[in-house]
Design an enzyme around this catalytic site. Structure first.
Site, PDB file in Angstrom:
ATOM      1  CB  ILE A 184      37.027  52.735  33.583  1.00 12.26           C
ATOM      2  CG1 ILE A 184      36.789  52.214  32.022  1.00 12.26           C
ATOM      3  CG2 ILE A 184      37.291  54.171  33.379  1.00 12.26           C
ATOM      4  CD1 ILE A 184      35.266  52.754  31.460  1.00 12.26           C
ATOM      5  CG  ASP A 185      42.623  52.135  38.210  1.00 18.26           C
ATOM      6  OD1 ASP A 185      42.051  52.636  39.086  1.00 18.26           O
ATOM      7  OD2 ASP A 185      43.751  51.441  38.306  1.00 18.26           O
TER       8      ASP A 185
END
Length: 307
Positions: A184-185
């Site tokens: 999850i960026d």
């Protein structure tokens, strides 16, 4: 034998100061310089006292531990038991790493068994080992040990930070289901400019059973626009799901990414499940990470609504 007390004091002052500063860095502390200097001076004075046989009672285990606690208290203060214990743990960890580096490098550069035997003496049936090294060598080995410790600790923290943002990804397209681990960026702000659909980037290699080999080569060579231009000559079962998403690559200017429109994407993180249908799967021709810890970059908007 001549002993230079001033040199001995200065050496211990520098070493103790380096240990305290490294411990502060490991604990994300910013102690005042005068506190670190004062604590280092206490440690250096304690070592100098070793020269006086009348004070041999000071060099028991209990006194040594008390001096170390006193140094940590001077340098970092005392706000709570938990905080103080963690500071002590960091202080001893740095000490052990630095001491191990000095000892390891010392024996690493020894040439032959003759030098080893010259460091060993037998007194009253017991064996004693003496380290004979100059001030420059000692400081150099100590600094190398601290550098290695800092590098390893930094890498460990980076891995832990990445691990907290990992999630399991399940992609459904028709009867095909693909699963992988994704990161999850929050920095991923890639959208389809026409529909404002978020784009999750994924390694194209995971789709090698579904995409023609020539397509995978075009994706790796960043020639997706040419691939789409010649698509009229080929038939593809998911042709109506294909999209071209423009993006700006690092030092490459504007490019296009081939993307697929899935039926749904399900993301599972720490027991929480997120499902979305408004998403595109962008195909990247390389590897997202060298160790394979994750193979997809999840758009942050995909983990805002829980299923």
């Amino acid at each position: 034998m001549a002993v230079y007390v001033d040199v001995m004091f200065l050496r211990e002052l520098l070493v103790d100061g380096a240990i305290l500063l490294t411990s502060a860095w490991a604990r994300h502390l910013k102690p005042r310089p005068w506190r670190v200097l004062l604590a280092s001076a206490v440690g250096a004075c304690y070592v100098v006292l070793m020269l006086f046989p009348q004070l041999s009672f000071l060099f028991t285990l209990a006194v040594k531990v008390a001096i170390s606690l006193f140094m940590v208290w001077i340098a970092f203060g005392f706000s709570s038991i938990q905080h103080f214990v963690r500071n002590i743990g960091a202080f001893y960890a740095v000490n052990f790493v630095a001491a191990g580096a000095v000892l390891g490098l010392y024996y690493l550069f020894m040439q032959g068994s003759g030098e080893v035997w010259r460091t060993i003496s037998f007194v009253n049936g017991s064996m004693r080992v003496e380290l004979k090294m100059g001030l420059f060598y000692f400081i150099a080995a100590f600094c190398i040990g601290l550098y290695i410790y800092r590098t390893v600790l930094t890498q460990k923290r980076e891995r832990e930070l990445v691990r907290t943002h990992l999630a399991e990804v399940k992609i459904t397209i028709g009867e095909r289901i693909h699963t992988c681990t994704g990161l999850i960026d929050t920095g991923n702000q890639l959208y389809d400019p026409l529909t404002r659909t978020p784009v999750m980037v994924m390694e194209a290699a995971l789709w090698q059973e579904d995409l023609p080999e020539s397509w995978l080569n075009s994706i790796r060579d960043a020639q997706v626009d040419r691939l789409v231009a010649g698509m009229d000559d080929q038939t593809f079962i998911w042709q109506d799901r294909l999209r071209l998403v423009p993006f700006r690559g690092v030092n490459r200017g504007s490019q296009f990414m081939l993307a697929l429109k899935p039926d749904s994407v399900e993301i599972t993180q720490e027991g929480r499940v997120y499902e979305t249908r408004k998403v595109l799967i962008g195909l990247d021709g390389g590897k997202l990470t060298s160790d394979g810890a994750y193979r997809a970059i999840i758009h942050p908007s995909m983990v805002q609504q829980q299923a």
